[in-house]
Design an enzyme around this catalytic site. Structure first.
Site, short mmCIF file in Angstrom:
data_model
loop_
_atom_site.label_atom_id
_atom_site.label_comp_id
_atom_site.label_asym_id
_atom_site.label_seq_id
_atom_site.Cartn_x
_atom_site.Cartn_y
_atom_site.Cartn_z
N CYS B 14 17.43 49.17 47.44
CA CYS B 14 18.25 47.95 47.32
C CYS B 14 19.63 48.27 46.74
O CYS B 14 19.68 48.99 45.76
CB CYS B 14 17.52 46.95 46.43
N PRO B 15 20.73 47.76 47.24
CA PRO B 15 20.83 46.86 48.39
C PRO B 15 21.16 47.59 49.70
O PRO B 15 21.75 46.99 50.60
CB PRO B 15 21.97 45.93 47.98
#
Lengths: 132, 76
Positions: B14-15
């Protein structure tokens, strides 16, 4: 665009905080929120041109995990936020002054220039301010 | 005729998968689908949240056991 712009004031050079600032800035910017990032105090060190990852990112235990697992690089996330969303980044003029650094010693293409804290805080009155 | 582009973001944290999806969406036509392959659990929640916020269309989310396919249609 979301009603309230997001202002992120980063003053710690801790890797985990730089990473969190980069994640918040990039995700908010690509989610139609206007983002303004202000880099001051020790947070300016990791933005110097030409550093290796170990020189750039100093932090706690989680910093090592981020490096070992090859989490997205914070500088790359800031760059993506600018490229794909509505985001500005400014370096604190005081931080550069006390270090004797010129703007061209910072990573190329990331900053929209230098700014004083007064201007940043005055702009931030129109949105949400997060300090890291 | 709509097309489907596959983005292999397996192994990215993430991200990363979301950013790869957004970069890919810029390059395809309205009506085209992007299938994101991801091993990051957050992608399954984060992508639908982002899609709803910015106004694209969510397709299927498929659990393959060791990774997910999340399909998004470019709507604007």
């Amino acid at each position: 665009m979301s009603a309230k712009p997001l202002f992120i004031l980063v003053c710690s050079e801790e890797h985990e905080k730089i990473q969190m600032a980069a994640m918040m800035a990039s995700v908010a910017a690509v989610s139609e929120t206007q983002v303004h990032v202000f880099i001051s105090m020790g947070a300016i060190y990791p933005f110097k041109k030409g550093l290796s990852d170990d020189q750039r990112y100093k932090g706690g235990r989680f910093s090592q995990v981020l490096k070992d697992k090859k989490a997205p690089d914070a500088m790359m996330l800031f760059e993506q936020g600018k490229e794909l969303g509505d985001m500005t980044m400014h370096a604190c003029s005081m931080a550069l002054d006390v270090l004797g650094w010129e703007e061209d010693e910072l990573i190329e293409g990331l900053f929209d220039g230098c700014l004083g804290l007064t201007k940043f805080l005055s702009d931030a009155e129109s949105g949400e301010l997060i300090t890291l | 005729m709509s097309e489907r582009k596959v983005i292999d973001a397996r192994g990215a944290f993430c991200p990363g998968p979301l950013m790869e999806l957004i970069a890919a969406l810029k390059l395809v036509q309205i009506g085209d689908d992007i299938e994101v392959l991801s091993t990051d659990k957050g992608t399954v929640n984060d992508v639908p949240e982002w899609v709803a916020k910015v106004g694209h269309e969510m397709g299927e989310t498929i659990d393959h056991g060791d990774h997910w396919s999340v399909i998004v249609r470019k709507a604007k």
